[in-house]
Design a protein around this motif. Structure first.
Motif, PDB file in Angstrom:
ATOM      1  N   TYR A 236       5.028  36.470 -23.741  1.00  0.00           N
ATOM      2  CA  TYR A 236       6.061  37.393 -23.267  1.00  0.00           C
ATOM      3  C   TYR A 236       6.676  36.880 -21.962  1.00  0.00           C
ATOM      4  O   TYR A 236       5.978  36.483 -21.044  1.00  0.00           O
ATOM      5  N   ALA A 237       8.027  36.898 -21.891  1.00  0.00           N
ATOM      6  CA  ALA A 237       8.720  36.389 -20.708  1.00  0.00           C
ATOM      7  C   ALA A 237       9.562  37.441 -20.007  1.00  0.00           C
ATOM      8  O   ALA A 237      10.101  37.175 -18.931  1.00  0.00           O
ATOM      9  N   GLY A 238       9.706  38.641 -20.611  1.00  0.00           N
ATOM     10  CA  GLY A 238      10.439  39.681 -19.915  1.00  0.00           C
ATOM     11  C   GLY A 238      11.377  40.468 -20.817  1.00  0.00           C
ATOM     12  O   GLY A 238      11.497  40.226 -22.021  1.00  0.00           O
ATOM     13  N   SER A 239      12.039  41.428 -20.186  1.00  0.00           N
ATOM     14  CA  SER A 239      12.961  42.324 -20.864  1.00  0.00           C
ATOM     15  C   SER A 239      14.376  42.026 -20.390  1.00  0.00           C
ATOM     16  O   SER A 239      14.628  41.921 -19.192  1.00  0.00           O
ATOM     17  N   VAL A 240      15.301  41.890 -21.338  1.00  0.00           N
ATOM     18  CA  VAL A 240      16.693  41.549 -21.025  1.00  0.00           C
ATOM     19  C   VAL A 240      17.585  42.692 -21.481  1.00  0.00           C
ATOM     20  O   VAL A 240      17.661  42.971 -22.681  1.00  0.00           O
ATOM     21  N   GLY A 241      18.264  43.351 -20.531  1.00  0.00           N
ATOM     22  CA  GLY A 241      19.048  44.520 -20.874  1.00  0.00           C
ATOM     23  C   GLY A 241      20.504  44.456 -20.459  1.00  0.00           C
ATOM     24  O   GLY A 241      21.214  45.448 -20.562  1.00  0.00           O
ATOM     25  N   THR A 242      20.959  43.308 -19.973  1.00  0.00           N
ATOM     26  CA  THR A 242      22.357  43.194 -19.555  1.00  0.00           C
ATOM     27  C   THR A 242      22.958  41.908 -20.132  1.00  0.00           C
ATOM     28  O   THR A 242      22.239  41.023 -20.593  1.00  0.00           O
ATOM     29  N   GLY A 243      24.302  41.841 -20.082  1.00  0.00           N
ATOM     30  CA  GLY A 243      24.982  40.618 -20.478  1.00  0.00           C
ATOM     31  C   GLY A 243      25.698  40.676 -21.810  1.00  0.00           C
ATOM     32  O   GLY A 243      26.394  39.734 -22.183  1.00  0.00           O
ATOM     33  N   TRP A 244      25.543  41.799 -22.554  1.00  0.00           N
ATOM     34  CA  TRP A 244      26.169  41.892 -23.866  1.00  0.00           C
ATOM     35  C   TRP A 244      27.513  42.593 -23.791  1.00  0.00           C
ATOM     36  O   TRP A 244      27.714  43.513 -23.003  1.00  0.00           O
ATOM     37  N   SER A 245      28.407  42.213 -24.665  1.00  0.00           N
ATOM     38  CA  SER A 245      29.573  43.039 -24.963  1.00  0.00           C
ATOM     39  C   SER A 245      29.138  44.048 -26.022  1.00  0.00           C
ATOM     40  O   SER A 245      28.076  43.909 -26.643  1.00  0.00           O
ATOM     41  N   ASP A 246      29.960  45.081 -26.259  1.00  0.00           N
ATOM     42  CA  ASP A 246      29.639  46.060 -27.298  1.00  0.00           C
ATOM     43  C   ASP A 246      29.523  45.389 -28.661  1.00  0.00           C
ATOM     44  O   ASP A 246      28.661  45.739 -29.477  1.00  0.00           O
ATOM     45  N   ARG A 247      30.404  44.432 -28.932  1.00  0.00           N
ATOM     46  CA  ARG A 247      30.373  43.733 -30.215  1.00  0.00           C
ATOM     47  C   ARG A 247      29.068  42.964 -30.385  1.00  0.00           C
ATOM     48  O   ARG A 247      28.431  43.009 -31.448  1.00  0.00           O
ATOM     49  N   GLU A 248      28.647  42.263 -29.327  1.00  0.00           N
ATOM     50  CA  GLU A 248      27.400  41.497 -29.403  1.00  0.00           C
ATOM     51  C   GLU A 248      26.199  42.418 -29.574  1.00  0.00           C
ATOM     52  O   GLU A 248      25.274  42.120 -30.339  1.00  0.00           O
ATOM     53  N   ARG A 249      26.222  43.560 -28.875  1.00  0.00           N
ATOM     54  CA  ARG A 249      25.097  44.497 -28.981  1.00  0.00           C
ATOM     55  C   ARG A 249      24.951  45.014 -30.412  1.00  0.00           C
ATOM     56  O   ARG A 249      23.848  45.125 -30.935  1.00  0.00           O
TER      57      ARG A 249
END
Length: 315
Positions: A236-249
């Motif tokens: 485990y390396a962490g949680s990533v919750g930013t950086g997306w556009s709505d389309r990518e999400r």
């Protein structure tokens, strides 16, 4: 006359300004933002960005009140330095949250001393300085000569932004803050007059889980849980919750739902509330600022999917 409460001005993430002769550049320190209130009677109060009184958590800073004889409000960052003189947020974390435990704070001050980095003067005597341009406030601050064992006023340079950024990169620091020379102080505002430029790294990671979002993100990933290959297993390396556009999400949500499984794919199950697990076959590229001692990514943000990579291609 009591000092006014002033919310800290905040920087906006960005890149180096094109016309850097209109900007000053300061080292970006990784610590706890602090507004220092000095009534001029030998006492002091330190408030966090939230407004909480954190004075008791840092007893070694108390002498600043007696060292300064005029009412003032100063802006800065509380840091803990590593053996190389770099601010180390992980070290500072052992000092944070101790305002209600003064005895423990005093013990920790001996083993992990805090240091107050001062970078702005907001009030002096009976006068507010917040409407003055940065250059005037900075001159006032430097004239105060506030350099002691547990506090200092590091230099700022005008122009030469690329050189300043490269210097911090070579020294292993987090980056720089660019401040427009003509700008006033904007309490509580995340302003384009201050720009933070971080050194970032990128890494290919394998998605092993996700956490559902809330509100308008219900049913979509609020964050993905990522890992790296280590000795044949997924660490485990962490949680990533930013950086997306709505389309990518939305695209990632479909891929995650198709890969759901009951068992955690990481070698050790991370302590993440509400985690859902997926087959570790989705590869993405993540940007991050640094790593903790445990190897977790600090300030990670999603950059892009890597459909050209299979999980076995990720080192």
């Amino acid at each position: 006359m009591p000092l006014p409460r002033i919310a800290p001005m905040l920087a906006t993430p960005g890149v180096l300004p094109a016309m850097d002769d209109r900007w000053a550049f300061e080292v970006k320190y990784d610590g706890q933002r602090a507004t220092v209130y000095l009534p001029g009677d030998g006492t002091m109060a330190v408030r966090a960005r939230s407004g909480a009184d954190i004075t008791a958590a840092y007893p070694e800073l108390g002498d600043l009140g007696s060292a300064f004889g005029r009412p003032a409000i100063l802006d800065g960052e509380i840091v803990a330095f590593d053996s190389e003189g770099r601010s180390d947020f992980e070290r500072l974390q052992s000092r944070m949250g101790l305002a209600g435990s003064p005895e423990k704070a005093a013990r920790m001050a001996r083993s992990v001393p805090a240091h107050l980095v001062l970078f702005d003067a907001l009030h002096l005597g009976r006068n507010s300085l917040i409407r003055l341009p940065y250059t005037r406030r900075r001159a006032v601050l430097e004239d105060l000569g506030l350099d002691g064992k547990h506090w200092s006023t590091p230099a700022a340079i005008t122009g030469h932004g690329a050189q300043a950024l490269e210097m911090t990169r070579a020294a292993g620091m987090e980056g720089v803050i660019a401040k427009r020379l003509t700008s006033g102080y904007q309490p509580g505002v995340r302003s384009r007059a201050w720009i933070k430029i971080r050194h970032v790294h990128t890494i290919d990671v394998i998605v092993g889980g996700w956490v559902p979002g809330r509100g308008r993100l219900a049913g979509l990933p609020g964050a993905v849980l990522v890992g790296e290959r280590h000795r044949g297993s997924l660490r485990y390396a962490g949680s990533v919750g930013t950086g997306w556009s709505d389309r990518e999400r939305n695209a990632i949500a479909e891929l995650l739902q198709a890969a759901e499984m009951d068992e955690c794919p990481f070698d050790r199950t991370p302590d993440v509330t509400g985690a859902r697990w997926v087959l570790p076959r989705l590869v993405g590229e993540v940007r991050y600022a640094s790593r903790t001692r445990a190897g977790l990514l600090r300030h990670p943000s999603w950059h892009r999917l890597r459909p050209d990579l299979a999980p076995d291609d990720v080192a």
